[in-house]
Write an enzyme that holds these catalytic residues in place. Structure first.
Site, PDB file in Angstrom:
ATOM      1  N   HIS A   6       0.766  -1.179   0.053  1.00  0.00           N
ATOM      2  CA  HIS A   6      -0.159   0.041   0.117  1.00  0.00           C
ATOM      3  C   HIS A   6       1.118   1.431  -0.067  1.00  0.00           C
ATOM      4  O   HIS A   6       0.632   2.233  -0.909  1.00  0.00           O
ATOM      5  CB  HIS A   6      -0.845   0.014   1.363  1.00  0.00           C
ATOM      6  CG  HIS A   6      -1.866   1.189   1.374  1.00  0.00           C
ATOM      7  ND1 HIS A   6      -3.137   1.119   1.166  1.00  0.00           N
ATOM      8  CD2 HIS A   6      -1.289   2.498   1.778  1.00  0.00           C
ATOM      9  CE1 HIS A   6      -3.747   2.297   1.360  1.00  0.00           C
ATOM     10  NE2 HIS A   6      -2.500   3.227   1.797  1.00  0.00           N
ATOM     11  N   GLU A   7       1.845   1.225   1.022  1.00  0.00           N
ATOM     12  CA  GLU A   7       2.666   2.475   0.890  1.00  0.00           C
ATOM     13  C   GLU A   7       3.555   2.619  -0.186  1.00  0.00           C
ATOM     14  O   GLU A   7       3.738   3.937  -0.661  1.00  0.00           O
ATOM     15  CB  GLU A   7       3.479   2.459   2.470  1.00  0.00           C
ATOM     16  CG  GLU A   7       2.536   2.290   3.447  1.00  0.00           C
ATOM     17  CD  GLU A   7       1.513   3.539   3.853  1.00  0.00           C
ATOM     18  OE1 GLU A   7       1.606   4.495   3.082  1.00  0.00           O
ATOM     19  OE2 GLU A   7       0.451   3.196   4.506  1.00  0.00           O
ATOM     20  N   GLU A  12      -4.640   7.773  -2.730  1.00  0.00           N
ATOM     21  CA  GLU A  12      -4.825   6.609  -2.066  1.00  0.00           C
ATOM     22  C   GLU A  12      -5.381   5.702  -3.408  1.00  0.00           C
ATOM     23  O   GLU A  12      -5.326   4.569  -3.081  1.00  0.00           O
ATOM     24  CB  GLU A  12      -6.245   6.972  -1.249  1.00  0.00           C
ATOM     25  CG  GLU A  12      -6.484   5.983  -0.339  1.00  0.00           C
ATOM     26  CD  GLU A  12      -5.522   5.478   0.818  1.00  0.00           C
ATOM     27  OE1 GLU A  12      -4.495   6.230   0.884  1.00  0.00           O
ATOM     28  OE2 GLU A  12      -5.394   4.612   1.321  1.00  0.00           O
ATOM     29  N   HIS A  51       1.952   4.524  -2.848  1.00  0.00           N
ATOM     30  CA  HIS A  51       1.954   6.066  -2.582  1.00  0.00           C
ATOM     31  C   HIS A  51       3.298   6.468  -3.042  1.00  0.00           C
ATOM     32  O   HIS A  51       3.482   7.521  -3.678  1.00  0.00           O
ATOM     33  CB  HIS A  51       1.679   6.432  -1.142  1.00  0.00           C
ATOM     34  CG  HIS A  51       0.462   6.166  -0.610  1.00  0.00           C
ATOM     35  ND1 HIS A  51      -0.726   6.957  -1.193  1.00  0.00           N
ATOM     36  CD2 HIS A  51      -0.170   5.635   0.589  1.00  0.00           C
ATOM     37  CE1 HIS A  51      -1.915   6.935  -0.373  1.00  0.00           C
ATOM     38  NE2 HIS A  51      -1.662   6.018   0.536  1.00  0.00           N
TER      39      HIS A  51
HETATM   40 ZN    ZN Z   1      -2.890   5.156   1.898  1.00  0.00          ZN
END
Ligand code: ZN
Length: 500
Positions: A265-266, A295, A269
């Site tokens: 997830h990160e 996101e 980003h």
């Molecule tokens: Zn996030």
């Protein structure tokens, strides 16, 4: 580039540097700083914010913006120059309404609040956190009072995280989402025994998990020469420049998917930050603005790729090698997609995730409107959690204290997470139409074609476009729930072997 635009750009470059310095201090606070450093850090953060705010809101900036606008002279509205001036002007007009003392206090309170929250969450002690949260909500109300021309108070806060988006539009989308998710979750709970996720639980030493995470992130494009991975209480990603991306995760030795998918997830980003075009660096266009778009990138990598059927073929051998867990791709894929209402948002499955966001979206509006007192917040949280999830919250650490956002004054931020899922659904559909053999490539662990498609269509633009503008360009539609829900139902029908 004309000289006035160049002058504006140079003026704003120093603000971008101050922004990066503040980002580095925040990263340090959440990963490295000893707890007693918090007092000095809060003052430093406030001073940086004060200097940046004074410099940005100065009349000199307005004059430079006016001169640059006049010099654009027919430049295409989508050109970097025209967008730079438009975005700078919009931010300047907002910022100059906010008194410098309020801006500095927002930064100071965010820094202090974070440290108190870490302790309050560890002790599950809402009373410790309550005065700091009250202060942050009061500051948010003072901030709202600086503006007019909005339909409701919450619009002002939302606009900082999702420019141009209104609360009523979010409520409409979330209403559609909830209407579909609630019966879907109920159906899957009736068939819970169809999916076995027991092998995901056990004893997985951090060092073994770290190897798994590093191998997986390498496939995504994590480059140790330009990236760092560290540990944080609440995982996050930031960048201190295009070639200095910082991501974090947290380790759970009893359940390995938490750190693995959290890190993916990160990294999603981080890829967005890294992918912003070089020519937009040190300009307002180089700082991402739509957190829904941000996101969409993290959720796409975490769930659509990470928990996808295809990537499981690449992941299963790594899980076996690093953790000694002998799951084949099919069993791994089904296990990591089990739907089960649970307390912690960041660890929620894809179906229940939206309900976590809707809960926070509703509570935040009531806090800002004064309809809900801070002291009543834990009880309101627990009552609504029971209604939505059918679960009794055991303590505030698993309830109202779980997220970092309110400690740092980030009110109005949560809706962007669920908007991110919806945007990801639309981008995912389009990527499949555009990239040949996308699923086959992912199954082979080749993630570069997807990354490059995202870079070309999303990342490189930075904040040139709002989320709605970017979607219009890439998929030809605004934000809608349809593609995300179609994706989710097809996946869960596959996982549960059900007609949905
Ligand atoms: Zn996030």
């Amino acid at each position: 580039m004309s000289e006035p635009v160049e002058q504006l750009r140079n003026h704003l470059a120093t603000l971008s540097d101050l922004h990066n310095a503040a980002a580095l201090l925040q990263w340090d606070q959440q990963t490295m700083m000893p707890p007693r450093g918090r007092g000095a850090r809060a003052e430093t953060a406030a001073t940086l914010r004060r200097i940046a705010h004074e410099r940005f809101t100065a009349s000199e900036t307005g004059a430079l913006i006016d001169a640059a606008r006049a010099a654009l002279d027919g430049a295409p509205p989508d050109s970097d120059e025209a967008r730079l001036v438009a975005v700078a002007r919009r931010r300047w007009e907002k910022a100059r309404r906010v008194p410098v003392e309020l801006a500095a206090e927002l930064a100071r309170a965010a820094s202090i609040g974070h440290e108190v929250w870490v302790q309050a969450r560890a002790e599950s002690n809402f009373a410790l956190f309550e005065p700091y949260l009250r202060h942050n909500v009061e500051l948010a109300c003072q901030y709202v009072a600086c503006f007019d021309g909005y339909d409701c108070h919450y619009d002002v806060l939302l606009d900082d995280y999702e420019p141009g988006m209104r609360t009523a539009e979010v409520a409409r989308l979330f209403g559609q989402l909830k209407e579909e998710l609630v019966p879907l979750i109920a159906t899957l709970r009736e068939h819970a025994d169809r999916v076995d996720d027991a092998p995901l639980h056990g004893r997985f030493p951090v060092e073994s998990q770290r190897r798994l995470v590093e191998r997986t992130l390498a496939l995504m494009g994590f480059d140790p020469m330009g990236w760092r991975l560290d540990e944080a209480v609440h995982p996050f990603a930031t960048s201190v420049g295009r070639d200095d991306v910082r991501i974090t995760t947290r380790w759970d030795e009893s359940y390995f998917p938490a750190a693995l998918f959290g890190a993916m997830h990160e990294c999603g980003h981080g890829l967005y930050e890294e992918g912003i075009a070089a020519e937009l660096q040190r300009t307002p266009l180089g700082q991402t603005e739509s957190l829904g778009l941000h996101e969409s990138q993290s959720r796409l990598w975490e769930n659509m790729v990470g928990r996808g059927r295809s990537f499981s073929s690449a992941l299963a051998p790594l899980v076996r090698e690093c953790l000694g867990v002998g799951l084949d791709a099919e069993r791994l894929y089904r296990a990591v997609n089990k739907v089960r209402p649970s307390f912690i948002r960041v660890e929620a499955d894809e179906a229940t995730y939206g309900l976590h966001i809707i809960l926070r979206f509703e509570l935040e509006q009531e806090l800002i409107d004064g309809a809900l007192a801070i002291s009543d917040l834990p009880a309101a949280w627990n009552e609504r959690f029971r209604a939505s999830f059918g679960l009794e919250v055991p303590d505030d650490a698993h309830g109202v204290l779980q997220d970092v956002h309110w400690s740092a004054g980030l009110i109005g931020y949560f809706p962007t997470y669920a908007l991110g899922n919806l945007i990801a659904g639309e981008l995912w559909e389009r990527a499949h139409a555009d990239v040949a053999d996308l699923e086959e490539r992912i199954a082979a662990g080749q993630l570069a074609p997807l990354r490059e498609w995202l870079r070309e269509n999303v990342h490189r633009h930075g904040s040139k476009f709002t989320a709605v503008e970017l979607l219009e360009r890439v998929v030809g539609r605004p934000i809608e729930v349809g593609p995300f829900l179609s994706y989710l139902k097809a996946k869960l029908a596959d996982v549960y072997r059900l007609e949905l």
